[in-house]
Design a protein around this motif. Structure first.
Motif, PDB file in Angstrom:
ATOM      1  N   ARG A 376       0.842  -1.199   0.000  1.00 61.42           N
ATOM      2  CA  ARG A 376       0.000   0.000   0.000  1.00 61.42           C
ATOM      3  C   ARG A 376       0.873   1.244   0.000  1.00 61.42           C
ATOM      4  NH1 ARG A 376      -4.514   2.604  -1.347  1.00 61.42           N
ATOM      5  NH2 ARG A 376      -5.527   3.716   0.357  1.00 61.42           N
ATOM      6  N   ALA A 379       2.314   1.781  -3.432  1.00 62.39           N
ATOM      7  CA  ALA A 379       1.303   2.293  -4.363  1.00 62.39           C
ATOM      8  C   ALA A 379       1.089   3.786  -4.160  1.00 62.39           C
ATOM      9  CB  ALA A 379      -0.010   1.544  -4.151  1.00 62.39           C
ATOM     10  N   ILE A 380       1.104   4.248  -2.887  1.00 64.71           N
ATOM     11  CA  ILE A 380       0.944   5.677  -2.599  1.00 64.71           C
ATOM     12  C   ILE A 380       2.127   6.460  -3.152  1.00 64.71           C
ATOM     13  CG2 ILE A 380       0.900   7.376  -0.722  1.00 64.71           C
ATOM     14  CD1 ILE A 380      -0.682   5.279   0.909  1.00 64.71           C
ATOM     15  N   ALA A 382       4.004   5.594  -5.695  1.00 71.10           N
ATOM     16  CA  ALA A 382       3.878   5.616  -7.159  1.00 71.10           C
ATOM     17  C   ALA A 382       2.849   6.650  -7.602  1.00 71.10           C
ATOM     18  CB  ALA A 382       3.480   4.223  -7.655  1.00 71.10           C
ATOM     19  N   ASP A 383       1.712   6.762  -6.910  1.00 68.55           N
ATOM     20  CA  ASP A 383       0.693   7.764  -7.262  1.00 68.55           C
ATOM     21  C   ASP A 383       1.228   9.180  -7.076  1.00 68.55           C
ATOM     22  OD1 ASP A 383      -1.068   5.760  -7.837  1.00 68.55           O
ATOM     23  OD2 ASP A 383      -2.142   5.853  -5.914  1.00 68.55           O
ATOM     24  N   GLY A 384       1.936   9.391  -5.959  1.00 68.32           N
ATOM     25  CA  GLY A 384       2.488  10.722  -5.694  1.00 68.32           C
ATOM     26  C   GLY A 384       3.509  11.133  -6.737  1.00 68.32           C
ATOM     27  N   CYS A 385       4.375  10.195  -7.097  1.00 72.51           N
ATOM     28  CA  CYS A 385       5.404  10.490  -8.112  1.00 72.51           C
ATOM     29  C   CYS A 385       4.762  10.790  -9.465  1.00 72.51           C
ATOM     30  CB  CYS A 385       6.379   9.326  -8.231  1.00 72.51           C
ATOM     31  SG  CYS A 385       7.478   9.154  -6.812  1.00 72.51           S
ATOM     32  N   ALA A 386       3.756  10.021  -9.811  1.00 80.04           N
ATOM     33  CA  ALA A 386       3.069  10.230 -11.095  1.00 80.04           C
ATOM     34  C   ALA A 386       2.425  11.612 -11.135  1.00 80.04           C
ATOM     35  CB  ALA A 386       2.032   9.143 -11.314  1.00 80.04           C
ATOM     36  N   TYR A 387       1.825  12.028 -10.002  1.00 77.92           N
ATOM     37  CA  TYR A 387       1.190  13.345  -9.931  1.00 77.92           C
ATOM     38  C   TYR A 387       2.221  14.457 -10.104  1.00 77.92           C
ATOM     39  CZ  TYR A 387      -1.347  17.359  -8.058  1.00 77.92           C
ATOM     40  OH  TYR A 387      -1.902  18.600  -7.903  1.00 77.92           O
ATOM     41  N   ARG A 390       3.497  14.946 -13.591  1.00 78.48           N
ATOM     42  CA  ARG A 390       2.561  15.641 -14.474  1.00 78.48           C
ATOM     43  C   ARG A 390       2.559  17.148 -14.221  1.00 78.48           C
ATOM     44  NH1 ARG A 390      -0.865  11.344 -13.011  1.00 78.48           N
ATOM     45  NH2 ARG A 390      -2.080  12.761 -11.666  1.00 78.48           N
ATOM     46  N   LYS A 403      11.176  10.181  -5.591  1.00 76.25           N
ATOM     47  CA  LYS A 403      10.676   8.840  -5.263  1.00 76.25           C
ATOM     48  C   LYS A 403      11.325   8.317  -3.989  1.00 76.25           C
ATOM     49  CE  LYS A 403       9.841   4.310  -7.322  1.00 76.25           C
ATOM     50  NZ  LYS A 403       9.996   3.468  -8.536  1.00 76.25           N
TER      51      LYS A 403
END
Length: 443
Positions: A376, A379-380, A382-387, A390, A403
Motif C-alpha cells: 500500500r 502504491a501511494i 507511485a501515485d504521488g510520483c506520477a502526480y 505531471r 521517489k
C-alpha cells in the motif's frame, strides 16, 4: 500460524501396527490432498520402518473450513444458514480444531487398523521440538543414528515437489536439519557404537589387527553377515565361512563375492591355519572346544554367540586372544550410558536452537499484514510520483530523488507500527492488530 504433529512410532506401536500404517507414495499424495481440503495449508509425511508421522502447519481458526464449507456457503435458505451456524458453534467449542481434523484424516487412511490407542499428538513448540529431536536421532531406536536425517530431508523434498510445503514449513524443517548437523558435529553421539558385532571387530583390530589376516567365520545368520561386512572393510583379508546350512552360507557370496564357502565339517581342518576365528551360530552347545585343536601361532577368537560358541578354557592359552559377549556387552552398555548422556546434551542444544525458529514463526504470523501494508505504501509513492511528474518538469535525477524521499518518509511513518506489531506476544493481540490495520489502511 500453528505447528502440529501426529503419528505412530516404535515407542508407542508394535511392529504389526506400524506395518499396516505405512505410507506409500500414492497414500502420501492422497493424505496431502485430504489435508488441503480440510484447510491444512502445509504438510509433510515422514514414513520409515519405525514411524509413520505427519507434521503440519495451519492458520488457527481456519483449518477444516475448506471445500466442505464452500459448498455450504452456496446453499440458499435457512437450511444452509443452519449448517453454518452449527459449524461455528462446533468451532467455538473446540471440536473443529486442526488436530482433530488431522486425526480423522489419518485414521481414515487406514480404516482396517485400530490406531486410536497408538497415535501420538503434539502442537506448538512441543511439536517443533519433537521434529528437531527426530532429525538429530534423539528419538530413534538406535540413539543418534544418522539415517533419519536423510529421511527427514527427503520427506520435505517430497512435500515440496507435490506442492504442500511453503515458506514456514521449509524454514522449520531446514532449521531442524541444521540443528541436527550441529549436534552430530559437536556431540558425536553416533561415534559410540552399540552393535556388539561392530564393537567386537573394533576390539579385534585393537588387540590383534585385521588387515591381511586369514579369517574363518562360523555361522551364516544376521550376526555373522554383519561381522563379514565389517571384516571385508579391511584390505587384504582372506575370509572363509561355514554353516550347518551350506546353501544358506553360499547365499552370503551374493554380497561377498570373495568369500570362500566351505562345508561345515571342514572348519576343524581349516582353523589351525587361520589368524582369526569369528563364531556366531545359534547352537545351544559349544562349537570350538579346547580339545579340538592346539594353536601353534598367535591367533584371535571372537565369540559373538549367546550361548557361547567358543570354550572359555582357550583363553588360558598364551597364543590365544579370546573376546566374547561378556566383555562386548559391558562395552555396549557403557556406550549406551554415554550415548544417553550425550542425548541429554543434544536435547539442551535443541532447546537453544528451537528458540530462534519459534521466534521467527511468531513474527511470520504478521507477514500477511505487513506485506500488504508495505505494498500500500509503494502504491501511494507511485501515485504521488506520477502526480508530481505531471505537474512539474522534473529530470530523471529529480524524479529518482523525489521517489526516494517519498518512500523513505512513508517507511519512517510505518516503522514504529510495524515494530510494535512484531513485538506482540499472543496470537489474540496479533489478530486484533491485524484486523485494526486492515480497517485503518483499507487493505
Amino acid at each position: 500460524m500453528q505447528f502440529g504433529f501426529l503419528g505412530v512410532n516404535f515407542k508407542d506401536a508394535p511392529l504389526d501396527i506400524r506395518d499396516k500404517v505405512s505410507f506409500t507414495d500414492a497414500r502420501k499424495l492422497e493424505f496431502y490432498q485430504k489435508a488441503a481440503e480440510a484447510g491444512i495449508g502445509q504438510c509433510m509425511v515422514l514414513s520409515t520402518c519405525n514411524r509413520s508421522e505427519v507434521y503440519y502447519l495451519y492458520e488457527e481458526g481456519e483449518a477444516g473450513r475448506g471445500k466442505a464449507e464452500e459448498g455450504e456457503e452456496k446453499e440458499e435458505g435457512k437450511a444452509g444458514e443452519g449448517k453454518k451456524e452449527k459449524r461455528e458453534e462446533e468451532w467455538k467449542a473446540g471440536e473443529g480444531k486442526a488436530a482433530g481434523r488431522m486425526r480423522d484424516i489419518y485414521k481414515g487412511m487406514f480404516p482396517e487398523v485400530e490406531v486410536e490407542g497408538y497415535l501420538r499428538e503434539l502442537e506448538g513448540k512441543e511439536a517443533m521440538a519433537y521434529l528437531f529431536r527426530i532429525a538429530a536421532g534423539l528419538e530413534s531406536l538406535v540413539l543418534g543414528e544418522d539415517q533419519i536425517l536423510g529421511q527427514v530431508k527427503e520427506a520435505l523434498e517430497d512435500s515440496r515437489m507435490m506442492g504442500y510445503s511453503g515458506k514456514e514449513l521449509n524454514k522449520i524443517v531446514r532449521d531442524a536439519v541444521t540443528c541436527a548437523k550441529r549436534i552430530k558435529t559437536e556431540v558425536k553421539i553416533s561415534e559410540k557404537p552399540l552393535s556388539v558385532s561392530y564393537i567386537g571387530i573394533r576390539r579385534l583390530e585393537e588387540a590383534y589387527g585385521i588387515q591381511g589376516k586369514k579369517i574363518l567365520v562360523i555361522g551364516s545368520g544376521k550376526t555373522a553377515a554383519l561381522a563379514l561386512r565389517y571384516v571385508f572393510g579391511y584390505p587384504g583379508v582372506q575370509v572363509a565361512a561355514c554353516s550347518r546350512n551350506y546353501s544358506h552360507a553360499k547365499r552370503l557370496r551374493e554380497e561377498f563375492p570373495k568369500l570362500e564357502v566351505i562345508p561345515y565339517e571342514g572348519w576343524r581342518s581349516k582353523i589351525g591355519a587361520c589368524d582369526i576365528v569369528i563364531s556366531a551360530t545359534a547352537s545351544p552347545h559349544l562349537i570350538v572346544k579346547r580339545e579340538d585343536f592346539c594353536p601353534v601361532h598367535p591367533m584371535a577368537l571372537l565369540d559373538l554367540a549367546a550361548p557361547r560358541d567358543i570354550d572359555t578354557a582357550l583363553a588360558a592359552d598364551p597364543l590365544v586372544t579370546l573376546i566374547n559377549l561378556d566383555t562386548l556387552q559391558e562395552i555396549a552398555e557403557e556406550n549406551q550410558r554415554q550415548r544417553e548422556h550425550l542425548v541429554r546434551l543434544g536435547a539442551r542444544m535443541v532447546e537453544r536452537e528451537l528458540g530462534e525458529t519459534t521466534e521467527w514463526l511468531r513474527l511470520s504470523r504478521m507477514d500477511d499484514t505487513i506485506g500488504p501494508l508495505q505494498q500500500r505504501c509503494s502504491a501511494i509513492v507511485a501515485d504521488g510520483c506520477a502526480y508530481l511528474e505531471r505537474k512539474l518538469e522534473l529530470g530523471a535525477r529529480e524524479q529518482k530523488l523525489v521517489k526516494k524521499v517519498l518512500h523513505a518518509s512513508l517507511q519512517r511513518l510505518l516503522r514504529e507500527p510495524i515494530r510494535e506489531m512484531k513485538r506482540l506476544d499472543t496470537e489474540e493481540e496479533q489478530e486484533a492488530y491485524k484486523k485494526l490495520v486492515k480497517q485503518l489502511f483499507q487493505i
